[in-house]
Write a protein that holds these residues in place. Sequence first.
Motif, PDB file in Angstrom:
ATOM      1  N   ILE A  18       0.850   4.021  -3.022  1.00  0.00           N
ATOM      2  CA  ILE A  18       0.437   5.402  -2.753  1.00  0.00           C
ATOM      3  C   ILE A  18       1.551   6.381  -3.118  1.00  0.00           C
ATOM      4  O   ILE A  18       1.298   7.440  -3.717  1.00  0.00           O
ATOM      5  N   SER A  49      -2.047   7.754 -11.811  1.00  0.00           N
ATOM      6  CA  SER A  49      -2.312   8.053 -10.410  1.00  0.00           C
ATOM      7  C   SER A  49      -3.560   7.322  -9.917  1.00  0.00           C
ATOM      8  O   SER A  49      -3.568   6.734  -8.821  1.00  0.00           O
ATOM      9  N   TYR A  98      -3.729   4.594  -6.803  1.00  0.00           N
ATOM     10  CA  TYR A  98      -4.606   4.755  -5.638  1.00  0.00           C
ATOM     11  C   TYR A  98      -5.670   3.650  -5.569  1.00  0.00           C
ATOM     12  O   TYR A  98      -5.991   3.142  -4.479  1.00  0.00           O
ATOM     13  N   MET A 120       0.829  -1.208   0.000  1.00  0.00           N
ATOM     14  CA  MET A 120       0.000   0.000   0.000  1.00  0.00           C
ATOM     15  C   MET A 120       0.862   1.255   0.000  1.00  0.00           C
ATOM     16  O   MET A 120       0.598   2.206  -0.740  1.00  0.00           O
ATOM     17  N   ALA A 149      -4.024   0.516  -4.397  1.00  0.00           N
ATOM     18  CA  ALA A 149      -3.746   0.614  -2.958  1.00  0.00           C
ATOM     19  C   ALA A 149      -5.012   0.366  -2.142  1.00  0.00           C
ATOM     20  O   ALA A 149      -4.980  -0.321  -1.112  1.00  0.00           O
TER      21      ALA A 149
END
Length: 380
Positions: free
Chosen positions: A18, A38, A42, A14, A45
Amino acid sequence: MVKALKIEIFMLCMIILIVLAARSRRSLFSSTQQLLFSMLGYTSAAYVFFDMIWTLSDGVNTSLGIAANWVSNEVSFSLFAIACLIWFIYSETMQGSRLLTTRSRVVLATLPTVLVVVLAFTSYWTHALFYIDAQGVYRRGAAYMIQPIVSYCYVIYTSLHAFVHARKVESLQKKAIYRTLAFFAVPALVGGTFQVVFSIPGLCVGITLSILLLYIICQEQLISTDPLTGLNNRNRFETYMLSLFSGADQAEGVYLLMMDADGFKQINDHYGHVEGDHALQVVATALKDVCSPAGGFIARYGGDEFVVLQKAAAEQNIIDLCSAIDDELARAEVPYALRMSIGYARAGDSVDTWQDLLRAADAELYRVKAEKKKAGIQIR
């Protein structure tokens, strides 16, 4: 102890995802590609987080444990499908695919993911994808396979698409990107297999490795890109030349065009350096429009100097290419004349190394500029 180790793996993945997602917003290619990368980071994650919640809650026969088990599975099923969809859109965008050129096509591509999300959040009542038994243990539902089929179809399709592109393009830079896109899913598939066989969180590790490798390749491309023109830089050009001459017959039929802008100093002196930068961008665009369709490798060599590596069956093709470059520049909407002095040389005969090819093209460029100077043409 085993569960604690799994949690540590989940947490590490994670954090990496991130960080990559956050850094990508400031560094990767166009704004659309930045946003998609991006979002992929995310979303992945978040998937890892809810997968971790499922690991902690599965088999916990309490009302809180069962509720966490239901929610974590509903969300993780949905997030995995969404992550695969985002990857599909990102990969196709990177490949310049026409598949997603209209809103209707994007909607059509999104519908299978919508189906998975609906099935996941209605499984509490239907038990379609999964259910939690009376002991608080996760069980697969009758329609479970819809989720992996939908998710992996996105990945497999775009991977095969990228593999085909990688075999077709001549550009070393594009080959590297397409190969990365083609093999993106391999670590995740290997990790998923280990997860099934050995009951370890291999899928999240595989996903993290895939995204990390893609990020590294993209950063390498940025390091090799001229920031003003978006072309390959001198370092990338020399690396490409070295690669070209390292294999037998790879350089056969290759011409090197060396060129610089006529009267570029006068553009800077009369219109300012901002307009001078714009002139270089106009030249770069013209070179892309003329040379890229034929598989040319284009780079900014330095200042107002550019180079193009182009395969051609005959010298006349290169002469035509030079004329096409002049014609394209003549159509540029700028308040001054943009012209290039171009010298070229062919690999082969007495030109055995990339340094020999560079020297031969440079000598020809010098001869062309000397002739222009004699004719009274401003070349500085």
